[in-house]
Write a protein that holds these residues in place. Structure first.
Motif, mmCIF file in Angstrom:
data_model
loop_
_atom_site.group_PDB
_atom_site.id
_atom_site.type_symbol
_atom_site.label_atom_id
_atom_site.label_comp_id
_atom_site.label_asym_id
_atom_site.label_seq_id
_atom_site.Cartn_x
_atom_site.Cartn_y
_atom_site.Cartn_z
ATOM 1 N N SER A 131 0.842 -1.196 0.000
ATOM 2 C CA SER A 131 0.000 0.000 0.000
ATOM 3 C C SER A 131 0.878 1.248 0.000
ATOM 4 O O SER A 131 2.020 1.233 0.457
ATOM 5 N N ARG A 132 0.313 2.329 -0.527
ATOM 6 C CA ARG A 132 1.008 3.611 -0.540
ATOM 7 C C ARG A 132 1.299 4.069 0.898
ATOM 8 O O ARG A 132 2.371 4.583 1.197
ATOM 9 N N LYS A 133 0.337 3.848 1.786
ATOM 10 C CA LYS A 133 0.486 4.266 3.180
ATOM 11 C C LYS A 133 1.658 3.548 3.837
ATOM 12 O O LYS A 133 2.424 4.144 4.604
ATOM 13 N N GLN A 134 1.800 2.277 3.553
ATOM 14 C CA GLN A 134 2.898 1.487 4.107
ATOM 15 C C GLN A 134 4.249 2.027 3.623
ATOM 16 O O GLN A 134 5.181 2.179 4.411
ATOM 17 N N ALA A 135 4.349 2.329 2.342
ATOM 18 C CA ALA A 135 5.594 2.879 1.791
ATOM 19 C C ALA A 135 5.856 4.278 2.341
ATOM 20 O O ALA A 135 6.991 4.626 2.675
ATOM 21 N N GLN A 136 4.807 5.062 2.467
ATOM 22 C CA GLN A 136 4.930 6.434 2.944
ATOM 23 C C GLN A 136 5.466 6.493 4.374
ATOM 24 O O GLN A 136 6.166 7.439 4.740
ATOM 25 N N SER A 137 5.166 5.482 5.164
ATOM 26 C CA SER A 137 5.621 5.473 6.550
ATOM 27 C C SER A 137 7.153 5.427 6.657
ATOM 28 O O SER A 137 7.709 5.746 7.703
ATOM 29 N N TRP A 138 7.844 5.048 5.592
ATOM 30 C CA TRP A 138 9.301 4.970 5.588
ATOM 31 C C TRP A 138 9.976 6.241 5.091
ATOM 32 O O TRP A 138 11.198 6.393 5.222
ATOM 33 N N LEU A 139 9.238 7.176 4.498
ATOM 34 C CA LEU A 139 9.853 8.323 3.837
ATOM 35 C C LEU A 139 10.705 9.183 4.761
ATOM 36 O O LEU A 139 11.800 9.595 4.385
ATOM 37 N N SER A 140 10.230 9.484 5.955
ATOM 38 C CA SER A 140 11.020 10.343 6.849
ATOM 39 C C SER A 140 12.331 9.659 7.250
ATOM 40 O O SER A 140 13.381 10.314 7.323
ATOM 41 N N PHE A 141 12.294 8.356 7.500
ATOM 42 C CA PHE A 141 13.517 7.617 7.826
ATOM 43 C C PHE A 141 14.498 7.658 6.658
ATOM 44 O O PHE A 141 15.689 7.943 6.833
ATOM 45 N N ILE A 142 14.000 7.396 5.458
ATOM 46 C CA ILE A 142 14.857 7.372 4.268
ATOM 47 C C ILE A 142 15.464 8.747 4.021
ATOM 48 O O ILE A 142 16.657 8.873 3.743
ATOM 49 N N LYS A 143 14.646 9.778 4.146
ATOM 50 C CA LYS A 143 15.131 11.140 3.912
ATOM 51 C C LYS A 143 16.250 11.491 4.887
ATOM 52 O O LYS A 143 17.281 12.044 4.492
ATOM 53 N N SER A 144 16.097 11.163 6.161
ATOM 54 C CA SER A 144 17.141 11.480 7.139
ATOM 55 C C SER A 144 18.376 10.605 6.922
ATOM 56 O O SER A 144 19.503 11.072 7.044
ATOM 57 N N PHE A 145 18.181 9.345 6.576
ATOM 58 C CA PHE A 145 19.299 8.432 6.339
ATOM 59 C C PHE A 145 20.127 8.874 5.137
ATOM 60 O O PHE A 145 21.347 8.759 5.133
ATOM 61 N N TRP A 146 19.457 9.392 4.099
ATOM 62 C CA TRP A 146 20.122 9.819 2.868
ATOM 63 C C TRP A 146 20.504 11.298 2.910
ATOM 64 O O TRP A 146 20.707 11.923 1.876
ATOM 65 N N GLY A 147 20.576 11.882 4.072
ATOM 66 C CA GLY A 147 21.073 13.249 4.211
ATOM 67 C C GLY A 147 20.151 14.320 3.661
ATOM 68 O O GLY A 147 20.617 15.321 3.126
ATOM 69 N N GLY A 148 18.848 14.110 3.781
ATOM 70 C CA GLY A 148 17.885 15.122 3.363
ATOM 71 C C GLY A 148 17.564 15.140 1.878
ATOM 72 O O GLY A 148 16.910 16.057 1.395
ATOM 73 N N ARG A 149 18.014 14.153 1.149
ATOM 74 C CA ARG A 149 17.710 14.092 -0.293
ATOM 75 C C ARG A 149 16.202 13.964 -0.525
ATOM 76 O O ARG A 149 15.472 13.509 0.336
#
Length: 76
Positions: free
Chosen positions: A26-44
């Motif tokens: 689901s989109r919601k499931q993927a969306q729940s990871w976005l903040s983690f990914i953004k911080s892990f990848w240095g704000g990309r």
């Protein structure tokens, strides 16, 4: 039969997008990871990419296999 999955994507320095993480149901499931990914990848920049896969006789069709390989860097 068709199945829609969602991938988390991150923008690389060259302007291209690459998949990070798994395929989500689901989109919601993927969306729940976005903040983690953004911080892990240095704000990309990050985004969700929707992908519809086609199955023939229970196996991925050739078009879906090529799409997963080229756009999402996955071996089917």
């Amino acid at each position: 039969m068709k199945k829609t999955v969602f991938f988390t994507m991150v923008s690389l320095r060259d302007g291209k997008w690459t998949r990070v993480g798994n395929a989500y149901n689901s989109r919601k499931q993927a969306q729940s990871w976005l903040s983690f990914i953004k911080s892990f990848w240095g704000g990309r920049s990050v985004k969700i990419s929707q992908c519809t896969l086609c199955f023939e006789d229970g196996k991925l069709c050739e078009k879906s296999i090529r799409l997963l390989d080229s756009k999402y860097n996955m071996d089917a």
